[in-house]
Structures are given as C-alpha cells and as structure tokens.
Design an enzyme around this catalytic site. Structure first.
Site, PDB file in Angstrom:
ATOM      1  N   GLU A 135      -0.681   7.722  -3.576  1.00  9.59           N
ATOM      2  CA  GLU A 135      -2.103   8.038  -3.432  1.00  9.59           C
ATOM      3  C   GLU A 135      -2.493   9.369  -4.070  1.00  9.59           C
ATOM      4  OE1 GLU A 135      -0.085   7.360  -0.975  1.00  9.59           O
ATOM      5  OE2 GLU A 135      -0.761   5.607   0.154  1.00  9.59           O
ATOM      6  N   ASP A 194     -11.913  25.429 -39.970  1.00  3.40           N
ATOM      7  CA  ASP A 194     -12.868  25.992 -40.917  1.00  3.40           C
ATOM      8  C   ASP A 194     -12.569  27.477 -41.077  1.00  3.40           C
ATOM      9  OD1 ASP A 194     -15.227  26.364 -42.475  1.00  3.40           O
ATOM     10  OD2 ASP A 194     -16.236  27.102 -40.681  1.00  3.40           O
ATOM     11  N   VAL A 199       0.832  -1.202   0.000  1.00  2.07           N
ATOM     12  CA  VAL A 199       0.000   0.000   0.000  1.00  2.07           C
ATOM     13  C   VAL A 199       0.868   1.255   0.000  1.00  2.07           C
ATOM     14  CG1 VAL A 199      -1.674   1.354   1.327  1.00  2.07           C
ATOM     15  CG2 VAL A 199      -2.000  -1.118   1.040  1.00  2.07           C
ATOM     16  N   ALA A 200       1.974   1.177   0.757  1.00  3.56           N
ATOM     17  CA  ALA A 200       2.868   2.333   0.855  1.00  3.56           C
ATOM     18  C   ALA A 200       3.529   2.645  -0.485  1.00  3.56           C
ATOM     19  CB  ALA A 200       3.924   2.090   1.923  1.00  3.56           C
TER      20      ALA A 200
END
Length: 590
Positions: free
Chosen positions: A291, A333, A286-287
């Site tokens: 995040e 255009d 997780v580290a």
C-alpha cells in the site's frame, strides 16, 4: 486568399515588387476593408493558446496507474470485508499520493505560457495610406509595418526599406549581436533563418535605425509560431519508472488472482464453505499489495521537484524527475543559458598595452587588470573609452528592482558600461562634451562618427570595424603622445585584432580627431586602440558542466553564433577540448 499567407513562398529570395505582388499589397499599405477581410480569413496575429488541461483531467490522470487501481480495489474489498481501518488507511495513502502529484503538475501547467509574452502589444502600420497604431493581433499579411528603435516586431516581415536598420534576434536565433538588415533579395533559397538579412521576425526587437517591412506571415505561421506549434505537438511518453510500476502492478494483480484461486480451490477440496474461502483469499490478496509504495514513490519524486525548483527550474510532470537520473546527453542553448546575453567589454588594447576589464553583464562595476594584476586605469584606456562612449547612443538604466540594463544597441551598451567602470558616466560626458553633429552607422561604412564641442574646439569620435577605423588613421596615441602610424605600428595592431578575433571576441576600433569639421572628420584620424567584446558565460556554468562530465553526461552546445565564437565559448566552459564544430547545414546532410 490562400496565397495571401503562403509559407511555401521564399520571400527572402524575391524582390520587393515580387513580394508585394505575391501578397497582393502595395508600398502604401492596405485599405481598411481589405485588412478586415484578411483578418477574418487568416485569423488574429497571435500564438494559439495550447488547450488548457482541466484540473479535473490532471487529477484523474493521477489514478491512471495499475498500482493505484489495485489499491482502490483493495480499499473497496477491505471495506466490504469489514476491515474499515485498513480501508481508511489505504484510501488516505492513495489520496495523498494523487493530490501531491496533482498539486505539482497543476502549478507547472499554469506556469508554462512564456511564449505568449513574446508578442508585441501594438504595431505601427500604413492603413489607407496613413500611419496608424493598431493592436498587434490585427496585423495581417500585406500590411506595411513601420520600424524604429525599441519596436518589437509584430509579424514576420520582408524588409522594404532599411536605414541603418539592426535587430536583436537573440530570442529566435541565439545571436547575441544585433543583425544588420537590408532590403536586397538573397539568392540562396535554403539559407538559414539567422542569415536572412532581408527578413525581420516576429518577437525580435529593433535596436538601431529605422525601416519598413511588409508582413508575410502572422500568428502560428511565423517562425516563433512554428516553434510554439512544435512545442504543442510534443508527444508525452511514459518514463521507465512508470513502466516498471505498471509492470509491478500487473505482476501483483496476477499473483493476487492466483492466490485467490488457490485458496478457494484448496478450501473447497477440504470441504470449507466456498464464500468463506473466497473472502479469506481476497484478504490474503489485499495483503500482497504494498500500500505504501505509491506514496513513497510520489513523495520521493516531489522532494526531487522541490530541490529542482530551488535551482530555478520547472518540472511539468512529476515522473519526469526520475528520467533525469538516466540522462546521458544534455543539449543546451548558448545565449542566455550558458551565457548572460549581455555584451561585455572584456579587453581594451591601447598604447601597446592590453588591459582586461573584470565584471560581467551591465552592472558598472569591475577592476582593470594588466597581466592579471589590478592597476590604476591607464590614461590611454580612459581616452579610448571616453571616445567610444561619446560615439554611442545607448543608455544605461537601473530598474525599480535595482537591476542594470541598457536601452539601445547591446554593443554600444557594453561600451557605455565599460566607460562607467572607469568613472566615465555617459550623462556627464554629454554635458561636458555636447554632441554637435554625427555621421550615423551604416552597413556599408561599418562605423559611426560623432562631433563634440570641447574646450579645444570640435573633436570627432569614431568607432566601428577595426580595419575600417585603422584605414582612416594616419597617427596613433602612444604613451600620451600622438605619433605617425607607420607600418610597424599598423602591423602590431592588426596582429592583436586577429588574435582577439581568433578567441571568439568581437573587435572594434576607436579613433578621434581634434579641431575638425563634419566634412573632414573621418580623415587623418588618431587611432586610440581596440575594444574586445563578448557575451560572458554565467559564473556557475563551468562548474555545472564539470559536474555533468564527472557524472558521465555529455554536454552539447547549440547556437546560432559563428563557429569561431562558439568554439571559444565551448573551450572556456570545458564543453569541447578538441574544438569539433558542426554547422546546421552539415547536420542536415548527415
């Protein structure tokens, strides 16, 4: 019923009778039961609304990202491990990033429905032999549609009858000058849409004359419908940033799994409890996950979107902002994008002097300059613009928001605005010189002449193609005096007209005749001068194109204009220095 609306039939090549037979129709229109049957068979005459994307689908799409998925797993694992604060922080970051992207894309999705606004609300047709006004969505192939000035055409039509009929096709082809229409078939089956003068197209507007046409295509089978269909089928690809973020996510996922595996294996080999080592490995995995990365990316893209919105542009998908940094070619255009789509008098050539009118668009403000110096308006210029305004039917109006616009033919509108710039208001001229008769414009005559009551008798004012007006003149106004129009004078006028045309400017001639009548109004006239008109470029465009060039971005202009006009505009804006022009036919043959 399939033959009633068959896009494979080249209606512009067929005669009127052949078109009517192909559509099983007549010049008197359809009977109501048959119109109802066809409406049921082919469906309503309207653009299909793209399938609306549910807000829930848009919200779910924000989580279709490998990195976001890993972060969600991290939230669950952090909570399971008892790290509530970390789980809450990661969860807030994920929700914030998703909501930010959702809000932007939801607002953009609701805004992209402009094409549907091009549809006409009502149409005048022949039903049961009588003129009827029906909702435009009820027009079916075979209907005879009646056309007059101001009408927005409800379907693609094959012209059946045309009396000085002109249409503004700028929304479809980009052509800023109204196009003359006729009922004669065109031999070339492969001719471009913009050159099919015997056809009138859904969403365009009648600016002059009157006529009739038989509906040959409705709804999504019209030229506008084909454009809408192509827009609906555009595939949404993934941007380089999305691909890279997914790649980072996959790499991090692999690293996390390897870390967990190694920690657990080493711990077990050292005699540690397997569950304890597994939880420790997950904590380390997780580290590893950054995040804040999705939030940083989303905020950066959102800030870019807001900067773009302030410049009146809309970004439908948040990640698309990143691809703008990779742009190498911009195709634009011309009419209404690079230019204002507002015909403007740029130059007046009168009494041997070329005067420039400053200002652009329909706002009646602007100085008159000669050789770049502001001057009092010369009398010959006033005489010319007075005659041009009197020989025009357009009107200049100001809407509730203070914006100036014109009602009627854009070319005549430009003449009315030019006259207003030198103090000649159309309403005042009509009171001072009331119109008593007119000879209307036609594609064969290429001019329009009006007769007016003046203190000195009846005066005729005429405007039209420069060569046609010049041929009708035997005298010319020179320094306030009327003198014979000899070969030298005629040659100088022709040379000036050719020079203006070579610069991409549309050239008109203006003449008048005093003490005349309707029978002789267009004979032995006095030539007043030339008027040069163009659709001016937007003031900010040249600097934007220069900025693109400095950034290494190539700019390409796409237009339905004549190559000479296109080249002149391109050079003025700095798009082209070598004058290279490629027509649509040449592009197709590559």
């Amino acid at each position: 019923m399939e033959t009633v609306q068959d896009n494979s039939i080249p209606f512009h090549v067929l005669t009127i009778d052949e078109c009517l037979r192909a559509l099983d129709a007549s010049r008197h229109g359809l009977v109501t039961p048959e119109a109802i049957r066809r409406l049921v068979a082919v469906g309503p005459n309207e653009l299909e609304e793209p399938e609306r994307i549910s807000p829930w689908v848009l919200l779910a799409a924000q989580f279709r990202n490998v990195l976001i998925v890993i972060l969600l797993i991290a939230v669950v694992l952090s909570a399971a491990l008892g790290h509530g604060i970390e789980a809450i922080i990661i969860g807030v970051i994920v929700v914030f990033a998703a909501l930010l992207g959702f809000v932007q894309e939801y607002r953009a999705e609701r805004a992209i429905e402009a094409l549907r606004e091009m549809a006409a609300p009502a149409a005048r047709v022949l039903r049961d032999g009588d003129e009827s006004i029906i909702p435009a969505r009820e027009v079916v192939p075979g209907d005879i549609v009646l056309l007059q000035v101001g009408d927005r055409i409800p379907a693609d039509l094959r012209i059946v009858e045309a009396v000085n009929l002109q249409a503004d096709e700028a929304p479809l082809t980009g052509e800023s000058v109204p196009v003359e229409k006729h009922a004669d078939p065109i031999a070339n089956p492969d001719i471009a849409v913009a050159d099919r003068r015997d056809m009138a197209y859904s969403g365009t507007v009648i600016t002059y004359g009157r006529g009739r046409g038989v509906a040959v295509a409705t709804g999504m089978r019209t030229e506008f419908g084909k454009i809408a269909g192509m827009l609906q089928t555009v595939e949404v690809g993934r941007t380089p940033l999305q691909e890279n973020l997914d790649r980072v996510g996959r790499v991090l996922a692999v690293i996390a799994l390897v870390v967990v595996g190694l920690i657990v294996a080493l711990g077990v080999l050292r005699g540690q409890d397997i569950l304890e080592m597994f939880l420790f490995g997950i904590a380390l995995a997780v580290a590893v996950v950054p995040e804040a990365l999705p939030a940083v990316v989303t905020i950066s893209l959102a800030m870019g979107v807001q900067r773009i919105v302030k410049r009146n542009a809309l970004v439908r998908r948040l990640p698309a902002v990143e691809t703008l940094g990779s742009t190498s070619v911009i195709c634009s255009d011309k009419t209404g994008t690079l230019t204002r789509n507002e015909m403007t008098v740029r130059e007046v050539f009168a009494s041997g002097v070329s005067a420039m009118l400053l200002g652009s668009g329909y706002e009646p403000m602007g100085e008159v300059t000669v050789n770049g110096i502001a001057v009092e308006v010369p009398d010959p210029v006033i005489d010319l613009l007075r005659a041009a305004a009197l020989a025009s039917d357009a009107t200049l109006i100001r809407d509730t928001e203070g914006h100036w616009t014109i009602r009627g033919d854009p070319t005549e509108g430009a003449l009315i605005v030019a006259a207003a710039k030198v103090g000649l208001e159309k309403s005042d001229l009509e009171i001072q010189y009331p119109r008593t008769a007119e000879i209307p414009f036609s594609s064969e005559r290429k001019r329009m002449t009006t007769l007016h009551k003046t203190p000195g008798g009846t005066t005729a004012c005429s405007k039209g193609a420069a060569e046609v007006i010049l041929d009708a003149c035997t005298t010319v106004l020179e320094d306030g005096s009327i003198i014979p129009l000899d070969k030298t004078e005629r040659g100088e006028i022709i040379a000036r007209a050719e020079t203006m045309a070579g610069e991409g400017i549309r050239v008109l001639g203006v003449a008048n005749k005093s003490d005349t009548d309707l029978a002789t109004a267009e004979e032995s006239m006095t030539f007043l001068g030339l008027v040069g008109l163009l659709d001016p470029s937007r003031p900010e465009v040249a600097a934007s194109i220069a900025a693109c060039h400095n950034a290494g971005i190539k700019v390409v202009m796409i237009t339905g204009d004549h190559p000479v006009t296109a080249t002149a505009i391109a050079r003025e804006l700095g798009i082209s220095s070598n004058g290279r022009v490629m027509t649509g036919r040449e592009l197709e043959q590559m």
